[in-house]
Enzyme design. Structure first.
Site, short mmCIF file in Angstrom:
data_model
loop_
_atom_site.label_atom_id
_atom_site.label_comp_id
_atom_site.label_asym_id
_atom_site.label_seq_id
_atom_site.Cartn_x
_atom_site.Cartn_y
_atom_site.Cartn_z
N GLY A 367 0.82 -1.20 0.00
CA GLY A 367 0.00 0.00 0.00
C GLY A 367 0.85 1.25 0.00
O GLY A 367 2.06 1.18 0.20
N PRO A 369 2.47 4.92 1.18
CA PRO A 369 3.13 5.25 2.44
C PRO A 369 2.12 5.68 3.51
O PRO A 369 1.10 6.27 3.20
CB PRO A 369 4.04 6.42 2.07
CG PRO A 369 4.22 6.34 0.61
CD PRO A 369 2.99 5.71 0.07
N GLY A 370 2.44 5.34 4.73
CA GLY A 370 1.66 5.83 5.85
C GLY A 370 0.32 5.16 6.02
O GLY A 370 -0.54 5.66 6.73
N GLY A 372 -0.02 2.21 7.37
CA GLY A 372 -0.01 1.35 8.56
C GLY A 372 0.60 -0.01 8.35
O GLY A 372 0.37 -0.92 9.14
N THR A 374 3.90 -1.00 8.40
CA THR A 374 4.91 -1.31 9.41
C THR A 374 4.26 -1.47 10.78
O THR A 374 4.55 -2.41 11.52
CB THR A 374 5.98 -0.21 9.44
OG1 THR A 374 6.49 -0.05 8.13
CG2 THR A 374 7.09 -0.58 10.38
N SER A 690 -3.39 4.65 -19.05
CA SER A 690 -4.73 4.90 -18.50
C SER A 690 -5.20 6.34 -18.70
O SER A 690 -6.32 6.67 -18.37
CB SER A 690 -4.77 4.53 -17.02
OG SER A 690 -4.06 5.47 -16.27
N LYS A 733 -7.33 5.16 -7.24
CA LYS A 733 -7.75 6.31 -8.06
C LYS A 733 -9.07 6.88 -7.55
O LYS A 733 -9.23 8.09 -7.42
CB LYS A 733 -7.88 5.87 -9.51
CG LYS A 733 -6.55 5.60 -10.19
CD LYS A 733 -6.77 5.03 -11.58
CE LYS A 733 -5.45 4.84 -12.31
NZ LYS A 733 -5.65 4.19 -13.61
#
Ligand SMILES: Nc1ncnc2c1ncn2[C@@H]1O[C@H](COP(=O)(O)OP(=O)(O)OP(=O)(O)O)[C@@H](O)[C@H]1O
Ligand SMILES: [Mg+2]
Length: 788
Positions: A367, A369-370, A372, A374, A690, A733
């Site tokens: 996914g 960054p940030g 969750g 880790t 796309s 998106k």
């Protein structure tokens, strides 16, 4: 001590009928041979005294084995059949009842009867002469015996070699037999047998047998002796060398301080019960250690190795918590939402519970960054009651980082896997391989090949770190990997991973996460209490939309942290005692609004359409602008577009020219016109098919001079014939569009299956159109009016 001289010549000795008898127990004298003998006792002393005064003759005969040697009154049957008449060559008395004799044998005798009358034993005897027959057989026997005897002399270090030539000089077969029989080391009974054989040929034969037997014993003895000696030699040698070494070290003032280490290692190695291979390697290294001085570099290398091998958790493991309800509670406690990921993790635990030795798949959390990833790994470890270790693979290009360097390298260390396990102090931690999509490879080898081995449950039971050089069992480790994108993960590696997507959060989810997790955490980190700082829901929404543009919540947390610090500073300065942040307060703590959702203004003219792009950071809006100018069939594309995107633009242009009639575009538009397509945010490279529909929409909008509808976005690939093909990353998106406030989205018909991944509230808030061809797109996207 008295000593008497013998007559020089004893050839003419006449043996009387009756001679004194000296019974012996295990000493035998053969005729012509000389032996020393010590006699003890008053009877023997009297016998010697009398013999010395007369003719010095006496009869030596041994008693039978079973006869009690302490008993004194012998009977005839106590003796063997034959004895030897001897003459005393020398006699030395050492006391009244003790004398040293030197005796020479003269002839064999047999006792006819014992005679009473003296304080010592006397007997009437028959003297027996040798029957010597000298023929070829005896000669052969003699020659053979001499050879054997030579060998015996060689094998027996205690027999003087001079016996060899001496024996050869003897011509009489009987005497030769007697001589050899008296010299070889055989039991008295055997020798007695030889003594009793009067026929010299027979005697030679019997002796040959005895000598052969003796040889065998000697040879065997020698063999054993050499073996034992070799063994003793080796250990003695080592011992001496060691002692010497010690002495040398002592002289050099290098005292054995290293022994302390060595004993410690010995103890450790004994305690931890290493697997056999590791045990062997450790012992080998320990031996090396003992040979080196503690200040040498080699010593450090060996000691470091022993440190590693003794510090690894070969057997240490933590007990798993397999209480599913508790695990679920822990996961919920740490993270909001993420239902799919949590469900999969709970399933994983459930399988573990039912089948403890199951080799579960390797989970890969993917996914932006940030989102969750880790922290979810941490949570899994907590739910399972396992230790947690994390290594980041970002930028790892060297295989040795995973697998370690061989010990021959200077400064070699184990790879990160083994290092992680040492840190974990348990062989079943949750082991997170972060950013597996950012593993590189170059001339230093391919780390992903090593990772393959680490992650393959079939192979990782015997993971071979180059440094350790002995296998380590990784099969109890629970590996979890994370990635931002899947594209860059090598296919072989990807194949082993079970993908769990964490696609990013909607505005509402972010608000919940902020309220339940981020704000409490930042409050406590900044030393504030819930009573001192509150952020209203509206303000939170404003922070999210005006200050962050991300799929995850990392920047949101940063903004919240900033506000917390600001408020903390005021409270610490006693300017405030508590603060509730409303929308109007945000700018004061977080600065002016950073994200402009100004797309209404940007699409206010024909020729601009909004596409949707998938980015590693989640998803984003993509503005595509087209403009036309006087020229001649030029097509300019700017905004760092990749080849695929450029081709999409060319395809879009061709489609419009080919379908000018249907689209009601001036068929000759391209004759006197240059077209320029630009995709802003020009610093960011863009690629992918796309954007096809968006380009075509922007171009048509320009050529027809009809604006694109407000708050509308689209994505999809086009073909030259105007069909709309499906594209990837729909969820990201759509979420990006939702965050940006888009109300209508045009998607390829094929992508309708992706709708189930989209949260219900998003589906409700946005109107979706699924299309198969470009004419539908244009009908939906362009405003009607011919107004300028
Ligand atoms: N669903 C959630 N509930 C509560 N907190 C969350 C959630 N998702 C993310 N967070 C918090 O967001 C922060 C960032 O998460 P984390 O570091 O795990 O991101 P990541 O997915 O590993 O990102 P990256 O790809 O950049 O490594 C963490 O403090 C984490 O606790
Ligand atoms: Mg991370």
């Amino acid at each position: 001590m008295t000593e008497q001289k013998l007559p020089e010549d004893n050839k003419s000795i006449v043996i009387p009928d009756i001679i004194p008898i000296l019974p012996l127990h295990n000493v035998l004298l053969f005729p012509k041979m000389v032996i020393p003998l010590e006699v003890v006792g008053s009877k023997a002393a009297a016998l010697i005294d009398e013999a010395m005064m007369k003719d010095r003759l006496l009869g030596l005969i041994i008693t039978k084995k079973e006869v009690d040697i302490a008993a004194d009154n012998y009977k005839l049957e106590d003796f063997h059949n034959m004895g030897t008449v001897a003459v005393i060559l020398r006699m030395a008395k050492t006391s009244e009842s003790r004398a040293q004799l030197l005796l020479q044998g003269i002839d064999r005798f047999q006792i006819r009867e014992l005679v009473e009358g003296k304080p010592y034993l006397q007997a009437r005897v028959n003297v027996i002469d040798d029957k010597d027959v000298i023929d070829i057989e005896t000669e052969a026997l003699m020659a053979n015996l001499l050879t054997l005897f030579d060998q015996i002399l060689k094998l027996s270090p205690f027999l003087p070699p001079e016996f060899g030539p001496l024996a050869k000089s003897i011509k009489e077969p009987g005497v030769l037999a007697d001589m050899i029989a008296s010299i070889i080391n055989a039991p008295p009974e055997e020798k007695q047998k030889i003594l009793e054989i009067v026929d010299s040929r027979q005697r030679l034969k019997e002796l040959t047998r005895l000598v052969n037997h003796q040889m065998e014993i000697l040879e065997l003895g020698n063999k054993i002796q050499t073996q034992v000696k070799d063994d003793i030699d080796k250990s003695q040698r080592e011992y001496y060398l060691r002692q010497q070494l010690k002495a040398i070290k002592h002289e050099l003032g290098e005292e054995e301080d290293s022994n302390v280490d060595i004993e410690e290692y010995l103890k450790k190695i004994a305690e931890i019960n290493l697997p056999p291979e590791a045990q062997k390697e450790a012992e080998r290294e320990l031996v090396r250690l003992t040979r080196m001085h503690s200040s040498s570099a080699e010593y450090t290398v060996a000691a470091t190795y022993l440190d590693w091998i003794t510090a690894l958790p070969w057997h240490e493991a933590t007990a798993d918590n397999l209480d599913i309800a508790k695990a679920r509670a822990v996961l919920d406690e740490d993270h909001y939402g993420l239902l799919k990921a949590k469900k999969r993790i709970i399933e994983y635990l459930a399988v573990r519970k039912l089948k403890p030795d199951s080799k579960g798949p390797i989970l890969c959390l993917v996914g932006p960054p940030g989102t969750g990833k880790t922290s979810l790994g941490h949570s899994i470890a907590r739910a399972l009651d396992r230790k947690f270790v994390r290594i980041s693979l970002g930028g790892v290009r060297d295989e040795a980082e995973i697998r370690g360097h061989r010990r021959t390298y200077i400064g070699a260390l184990p790879g990160r896997i083994i290092q992680g396990l040492r840190r974990a102090e348990s062989n079943n931690p949750v082991f997170m391989l972060d950013e597996i999509d950012k593993v590189g490879s170059d001339f230093r080898g391919d780390p992903s090949a090593a990772l393959l081995e680490v992650l393959d449950p079939q192979q990782n039971g015997t993971f071979a770190d180059h440094y350790l050089d002995v296998p380590f069992d990784l099969s109890h480790v629970m590996f979890i990997t994370t990635a931002n994108i899947l594209d860059t993960i090598p296919p072989a590696l990807l194949d082993r991973l079970e993908i769990i997507e964490l696609p990013g959060y909607t505005q509402e989810e972010k608000v919940k996460i902020a309220e339940r997790y981020l704000i409490p955490r930042q409050l406590s980190e900044n030393g504030l209490t819930a009573g001192q700082l509150k952020i209203t829901a509206k303000a939170l929404n404003k922070i999210i939309s005006g200050y962050t543009r991300e799929a995850g919540v990392r920047n949101l947390e940063r903004e919240i942290a900033g506000i917390c610090r600001g408020v903390a500073a005021q409270i610490a300065a006693a300017e405030l005692s508590a603060k509730t942040i409303a929308v109007r307060d945000i700018a004061r703590y977080a600065g002016p609004v950073r994200i402009m959702n100004d797309f209404d203004a940007r699409i206010a003219k024909p020729g601009v359409a909004i596409g949707l792009a998938w980015t590693p950071a989640g998803g984003d809006l993509l503005f595509i602008e087209a403009t036309a100018m006087k020229g001649k069939k030029g097509l300019t594309l700017t905004g760092q577009l990749g080849d695929v995107m450029k081709e999409s633009a060319a395809a879009a242009l061709s489609f419009i020219r080919a379908n000018a009639g249907t689209l009601k575009v001036n068929p000759d538009f391209y004759e006197e016109m240059d077209i320029h397509i630009h995709v802003p945010a020009g610093a960011i490279p863009k690629d992918g098919p796309s954007a096809g529909v968006t380009m075509l929409t922007a171009l048509t909008s320009l050529l027809l001079n009809r604006k694109v509808k407000k708050e509308l976005a689209m994505t999809g690939e086009i073909t030259l014939r105007g069909a709309v093909l499906p594209v990837g990353g729909i969820k990201e998106k759509v979420l990006a569009a939702y965050r940006a406030g888009i109300k209508t989205i045009i998607l390829p018909d094929w992508n309708s299956k992706d709708m189930e991944d989209i949260p219900a509230n998003v589906r409700k808030a946005i109107k979706f159109h699924f299309v198969k061809d470009m004419l539908e797109v244009l009908r939906l996207a362009l405003e009607n009016g011919k107004k300028k």
